[in-house]
Design a protein around this motif. Structure first.
Motif, short mmCIF file in Angstrom:
data_model
loop_
_atom_site.label_atom_id
_atom_site.label_comp_id
_atom_site.label_asym_id
_atom_site.label_seq_id
_atom_site.Cartn_x
_atom_site.Cartn_y
_atom_site.Cartn_z
N GLU A 149 0.83 -1.21 0.00
CA GLU A 149 0.00 0.00 0.00
C GLU A 149 0.86 1.26 0.00
N ILE A 150 1.98 1.22 0.72
CA ILE A 150 2.90 2.36 0.74
C ILE A 150 3.46 2.61 -0.65
N ARG A 158 0.86 4.07 -3.21
CA ARG A 158 0.57 5.50 -3.01
C ARG A 158 1.83 6.36 -3.12
N LEU A 208 4.27 6.68 -1.06
CA LEU A 208 4.47 7.36 0.21
C LEU A 208 5.82 6.99 0.79
N HIS A 216 -1.94 2.41 8.73
CA HIS A 216 -2.91 2.21 7.64
C HIS A 216 -3.85 3.41 7.54
N ILE A 233 -1.84 6.16 5.91
CA ILE A 233 -1.66 5.87 4.48
C ILE A 233 -2.93 6.20 3.71
N ASP A 260 0.26 12.30 9.81
CA ASP A 260 0.10 12.36 8.35
C ASP A 260 -0.12 13.81 7.94
#
Length: 256
Positions: free
Chosen positions: A124-125, A128, A130, A159, A162, A188
């Motif tokens: 997922e990182i 995106r 990130l 999560h 993210i 974030d």
């Protein structure tokens, strides 16, 4: 003239009567038992779906033919992972609320727990684009916590960060000793949350009213799980969201 006799009306049951309390407790126990049973029953077919979709996506036993088949297998796997995460969250909520979660408290290095949580969210990182910036990495303190519970806390908060971070942004993590405790902060740089919504976000299945929480899929269980786990381990969770400055989640746990 003699008045007609009237039968006395039964006294209303008090809201906090023992009978009502027992009935409410039995109902709550039945609800939690159902959630645990349903979660366990869902896990078995989900594990099969995930396993076979991964085999198909990797074309382990040979090419599938049309490229769309491989793409569809990947979609099935991603959807199965999302559903399995939800099932695990429901099971965690049921266990924590009923006091049935087994926690073994011991010294746990925050560094190691963060590495495991980040590794579990690597896909997922990357999707995106990130970056996870861990200040003081390699020299973070240890906390008195359950190993799985600590990783669950960090994974849920990461999560969440993210999910709401703009693509290509950085998520910052730091930990510092504060007396006999350690404060682990995850920040974030998304649009943040209306402070009025924060108490509601800590209730299971609740979400805020603004666009930030409505545009994203989810059952609203991550933050309540974090709060319950923190309390079960002698700590607490604090959320802060200054206007336009994203969301900061601070977990306080006992220093090891």
């Amino acid at each position: 003239m003699a008045q007609a006799a009237h039968s006395p009306r039964p006294a209303p049951t008090a809201p906090d009567s023992p009978e009502r309390t027992r009935a409410a407790s039995a109902h709550e126990d039945a609800r939690r038992s159902f959630l645990r049973m349903a979660s366990h029953e869902l896990r078995t077919p989900l594990n099969s779906i995930l396993g076979f979709s991964e085999i198909l996506e990797s074309e382990l036993y040979g090419p599938l033919g049309a490229a769309q088949y491989k793409e569809y297998a990947g979609i099935i796997r991603t959807s199965g992972q999302r559903l399995l995460r939800l099932v695990n969250q429901v099971l965690d909520i049921a266990r924590l609320e009923s006091g049935a979660m087994d926690l073994a408290l011991a010294p746990e290095p925050v560094d190691h727990a963060l590495d495991d949580a980040v590794e579990g969210l690597a896909d997922e990182i990357a999707q995106r684009r990130l970056s996870i910036v861990i200040h003081g990495r390699g020299a973070l303190p240890s906390v008195q916590a359950d190993a799985r519970g600590l990783r669950n806390i960090l994974a849920n908060l990461l999560h969440n960060a993210i999910t709401f971070s703009p693509e290509g942004a950085a998520i910052e993590v730091c930990a510092r000793v504060a007396g006999g405790h350690v404060d682990i902060a995850i920040l974030d740089h998304g649009p943040g949350v209306d402070p009025v919504d924060i108490p509601r976000l800590l209730q299971p299945f609740e979400q805020g009213e603004d666009a930030l929480t409505r545009r994203i899929e989810g059952a609203g269980l991550g933050l309540p799980i974090v709060q319950l786990l923190c309390e079960a381990m002698g700590g607490r969770l604090k959320l802060a969201s200054p206007p336009g400055a994203g969301l900061t989640a601070i977990v306080r746990l006992p220093l090891a």
